[in-house]
Design a protein around this motif. Structure first.
Motif, short mmCIF file in Angstrom:
data_model
loop_
_atom_site.label_atom_id
_atom_site.label_comp_id
_atom_site.label_asym_id
_atom_site.label_seq_id
_atom_site.Cartn_x
_atom_site.Cartn_y
_atom_site.Cartn_z
N ASP A 18 -32.78 -48.86 -44.23
CA ASP A 18 -33.68 -49.17 -45.57
C ASP A 18 -34.33 -47.30 -45.28
O ASP A 18 -34.20 -46.63 -44.70
CB ASP A 18 -34.84 -49.65 -45.28
N GLN A 19 -34.82 -47.10 -46.39
CA GLN A 19 -34.97 -45.33 -46.86
C GLN A 19 -36.53 -45.13 -45.26
O GLN A 19 -35.87 -44.00 -44.74
CB GLN A 19 -35.47 -45.27 -47.80
N GLU A 20 -36.75 -45.97 -45.29
CA GLU A 20 -37.82 -45.03 -44.39
C GLU A 20 -37.62 -45.36 -42.96
O GLU A 20 -38.51 -44.61 -41.97
CB GLU A 20 -38.97 -46.60 -44.75
N ARG A 21 -36.55 -46.26 -42.77
CA ARG A 21 -36.42 -46.24 -41.43
C ARG A 21 -35.86 -45.19 -40.96
O ARG A 21 -35.23 -44.60 -39.82
CB ARG A 21 -35.36 -47.68 -41.38
N VAL A 22 -34.70 -44.62 -42.23
CA VAL A 22 -34.09 -43.84 -42.57
C VAL A 22 -34.53 -42.38 -42.06
O VAL A 22 -34.96 -41.13 -40.77
CB VAL A 22 -33.07 -43.16 -43.19
N GLN A 23 -36.20 -41.95 -42.61
CA GLN A 23 -36.74 -40.86 -42.32
C GLN A 23 -37.10 -41.11 -41.16
O GLN A 23 -37.52 -39.39 -40.54
CB GLN A 23 -38.06 -41.49 -43.66
N HIS A 72 -30.17 -31.49 -53.73
CA HIS A 72 -31.18 -31.92 -54.71
C HIS A 72 -32.48 -32.60 -53.81
O HIS A 72 -32.23 -33.14 -52.75
CB HIS A 72 -30.65 -32.01 -55.16
N PRO A 73 -33.78 -31.54 -53.67
CA PRO A 73 -34.70 -32.90 -52.53
C PRO A 73 -34.55 -33.50 -53.06
O PRO A 73 -35.27 -34.93 -51.95
CB PRO A 73 -35.84 -31.51 -53.38
N ASP A 74 -34.91 -34.44 -54.85
CA ASP A 74 -35.07 -35.81 -54.62
C ASP A 74 -34.03 -36.94 -53.99
O ASP A 74 -34.03 -37.93 -54.00
CB ASP A 74 -35.39 -35.64 -56.27
N LYS A 75 -32.90 -36.03 -54.56
CA LYS A 75 -31.58 -36.79 -54.17
C LYS A 75 -31.57 -37.14 -52.00
O LYS A 75 -31.16 -38.22 -51.77
CB LYS A 75 -30.25 -35.90 -54.77
N LEU A 76 -31.74 -36.13 -51.82
CA LEU A 76 -32.31 -35.93 -50.51
C LEU A 76 -33.81 -36.88 -49.92
O LEU A 76 -33.29 -37.90 -49.27
CB LEU A 76 -32.50 -34.77 -49.45
N VAL A 77 -34.37 -37.17 -50.56
CA VAL A 77 -34.91 -38.22 -50.11
C VAL A 77 -34.74 -39.27 -49.97
O VAL A 77 -34.97 -40.09 -49.39
CB VAL A 77 -36.90 -37.25 -51.12
N SER A 78 -34.14 -39.67 -51.82
CA SER A 78 -33.51 -41.20 -52.33
C SER A 78 -32.48 -41.34 -50.79
O SER A 78 -33.12 -42.84 -50.14
CB SER A 78 -33.18 -40.92 -52.86
#
Length: 270
Positions: free
Chosen positions: A50-55, A232-238
């Motif tokens: 999950d994105q938030e877990r990876v962050q 690309h910032p948006d791609k990395l955040v995703s």
């Protein structure tokens, strides 16, 4: 709510568990090492990948490993501390996030820091997101050059980290050249010879793009587009880069653009 908001808002069931959870828990003053065990089912909403877990994993691994790398040569230099502080400033961290980042940095300096376990869990949490893993490694390489040189202990440690991340030495050397060259565009880090006093050279520009002067114009364009896509910032955040690191990713794309323009101008490319 962001990954950080959930973490500090009392939703402690959302933490990682494992070595990363233990390090993060120590930094926050809580015991998270048992992860999600014993929590009500309705509190468990972050699954692996999950994105938030990876962050959360990226933030935790980045600052703790930075601390461990800074201590690799036996002492933490003022330049290394400045680089960590500059990274925090670039991320515009809140006071609480900054405090946690500092605690993570200090956890990494501890003699019993479980580097192998932390890096291995980070790799697994990323779920083969290679661009994210590469960004993590780029930050660590940049840190190694914070005091203008990478010594043998830091190099050895970085190569060991690469082996844990399944990154080849060839890729590491390529990234090292790229980071050194980017530093001349960013104005920080890397060795500075007198010939570079007027700014980045054409050789630097080729190194940033990871191509040689022998590359064709088509190969140069392809390398530029690939690097822009990877950073690309948006791609990395995703993929799991914390939103707070978007500015850092944007700076990298700016350095890549400047290098590409330099090469284009030298070649007379349209």
């Amino acid at each position: 709510m962001s990954w950080w908001g959930k973490l500090v808002g009392g939703a402690f069931g959302f933490v990682l568990g494992g070595p990363l959870g233990a390090v993060l828990g120590a930094a926050l003053g809580h015991r998270f090492d048992k992860g999600l065990q014993g929590l009500p089912d309705d509190q468990v909403s972050w699954g692996p990948g999950d994105q938030e877990r990876v962050q959360t994993a990226f933030f935790t691994a980045t600052f703790s490993v930075l601390g461990h790398l800074a201590k690799a040569d036996g002492r933490v230099s003022p330049d290394e501390i400045k680089l960590a502080e500059a990274l925090m400033a670039q991320m515009s961290l809140s006071s609480e996030m900054r405090k946690t980042a500092i605690h993570l940095f200090n956890e990494g300096k501890a003699e019993d820091f479980p580097l192998d376990d932390v890096v291995e869990q980070f790799r697994l949490e990323c779920h083969r997101r290679q661009t994210l893993i590469q960004m993590f490694l780029e930050i660590q390489i940049q840190a190694a050059y914070a005091d203008k040189r990478m010594d043998s202990a830091e190099e050895s440690l970085l190569l060991h980290i690469c082996s844990l991340l399944n990154i080849s030495e060839f890729t590491f050397r390529r990234l090292e050249r790229m980071i050194r060259a980017q530093s001349h565009y960013a104005g920080t880090g890397g060795d500075r010879a007198p010939s570079r006093a007027q700014g980045p050279t054409l050789e630097d520009a080729y190194d940033v793009l990871n191509v040689t002067p022998a590359a064709t114009d088509k190969e140069v364009k392809r390398a530029y587009r690939r690097l822009m896509s990877q950073h690309h910032p948006d791609k990395l955040v995703s993929k799991g880069l914390p939103e707070e690191m978007m500015k850092m990713a944007a700076q990298k794309t700016d350095e890549i653009k400047k290098a590409y323009e330099r090469v284009k101008e030298a070649r007379g490319m349209a």
